[in-house]
Scaffold this active site. Sequence first.
Site, short mmCIF file in Angstrom:
data_model
loop_
_atom_site.label_atom_id
_atom_site.label_comp_id
_atom_site.label_asym_id
_atom_site.label_seq_id
_atom_site.Cartn_x
_atom_site.Cartn_y
_atom_site.Cartn_z
N HIS A 76 36.97 30.90 34.85
CA HIS A 76 36.58 31.59 33.82
C HIS A 76 37.31 31.41 32.63
O HIS A 76 38.50 31.81 33.09
CB HIS A 76 36.29 33.10 34.01
CG HIS A 76 35.12 33.49 34.80
ND1 HIS A 76 34.44 34.40 35.00
CD2 HIS A 76 34.31 32.53 35.58
CE1 HIS A 76 33.39 34.57 35.60
NE2 HIS A 76 33.15 33.21 36.24
N TYR A 205 33.44 43.83 30.17
CA TYR A 205 34.22 44.95 30.24
C TYR A 205 33.40 45.94 29.14
O TYR A 205 33.58 45.72 27.93
CB TYR A 205 35.61 44.96 29.81
CG TYR A 205 36.53 44.26 30.92
CD1 TYR A 205 36.43 43.22 31.27
CD2 TYR A 205 37.11 45.13 31.89
CE1 TYR A 205 37.13 42.58 32.38
CE2 TYR A 205 37.83 45.04 32.80
CZ TYR A 205 37.72 43.58 33.29
OH TYR A 205 38.65 43.30 34.24
#
Length: 396
Positions: A76, A205
């Site tokens: 990622h 998040y």
Amino acid sequence: MMACVRTQVGIVGAGPAGLLLAHLLHREGVDAVVLEARSREYVEMRVRAGVLEQTSVELLREAGVADRLDREGLVHEGISLRFDATDHRIAFTELTGRSITVYGQQEVVKDLIAERIAAGAPIEFEVADVAVHDLTGDAPRITYTDATGRGQELTCDVIAGCDGFHGVTRDAIPAGALTVYEHVYPFAWLGILAEAPPSHEELIYAYHERGFALHSMRSPRITRLYLQVAPDESIERWPDERIWEELHRRLAADGFSLTEGPVLEKVITGMRSFVVEPMRHGRLFLAGDAAHIVPPTGAKGMNLALADVRRLAGAVTDFLRHGRVDGLDAYSDACLRRVWRAEHFSWWMTSMLHRAEGDDAFQRRLQLSQLRYTATSPAAATSLAENYVGLPFDAT
Ligand SMILES: Cc1cc2nc3c(=O)[nH]c(=O)nc-3n(C[C@H](O)[C@H](O)[C@H](O)COP(=O)(O)OP(=O)(O)OC[C@H]3O[C@@H](n4cnc5c(N)ncnc54)[C@H](O)[C@@H]3O)c2cc1C
């Protein structure tokens, strides 16, 4: 009658710390015995962390145990901070030239156990009554009951306490020899593993007035999702439908749709910051969660455990091969510098993203201001990114 065996390094615990330490020592020709309280199946199935810093990936590669990680790990290059129902990407690779890899902790554990067993090196599962003795002498001992119920004694040069937060080695250090630093957060995480493809290619998040949520994954078929809940929350109060409903709410954003699937596992975990200093008592060296805990928001727990034993393996090898004690003497201070950087980063991420009961409107404005600054200032974004992907081992 108790059977007595001698080894160079007695390692208590077959988590990431104990297993990587054993492997690194084996490569240096140092003998070690690993003692684990649980069964092999249990530790290989135990779902915990899933994000490897680039530093950890490089360490596992150098150690020759990254073939499957390189094949199956998901690289990622950033994460999203989601607030005001909009994504704000923190582009790790653009900002730092580095990335993270999503690869379950249990996969790291499986790879390391397979390697040890293939090498014919000693590892014992399902041991009980582990106790450590004579820590300040030059022949510390471990006594335990093996899987067949037989009493055993292992005499060592060095003992590594890699037995996690609830292990026995830290507690064997006399009161007064350790200083404890601790912070307990007024919330917990409810985590689920769902058989559903991830709904977004990167981690999200999410800051939400109802509390934090995290979208993560373990593989192209398995999603890992978390919700902030009360610290004393009971899992019975969270049937799957309620979990999905709350996840939909907190993760809502323009153009985003959350894919549901069967819930394979759900668990509530408390959030704590904890450090003991020093990470050594005589010939006992603590590593990983036995010495320090971080809240999982910064994805640092497993990475810190691996960084500790990288240093410990070098120091122990120097000691046993050349009689040099400088590495062992420097171990605790050197580890603690990295530990405290991770403690601060994990606390900072946690404080920015969670809503604590009693937080007022002032607090909320501060959090939103911090989020906006982090998302828009290249300097602030780089600070998050370089901590997340992992600072070089000697940078701290
Ligand atoms: C429920 C949970 C969820 C987590 N989720 C995340 C996450 O999402 N992200 C993240 O970054 N981190 C997470 N963590 C933290 C991360 O998993 C740990 O930091 C990591 O496991 C540390 O590795 P370790 O080897 O030090 O300890 P551990 O993995 O805890 O290994 C210690 C080993 O010692 C064994 N043991 C304990 N006592 C004894 C004994 N008396 N005798 C012999 N063996 C013993 C245990 O069975 C265990 O196998 C999570 C931790 C927990 C507990």
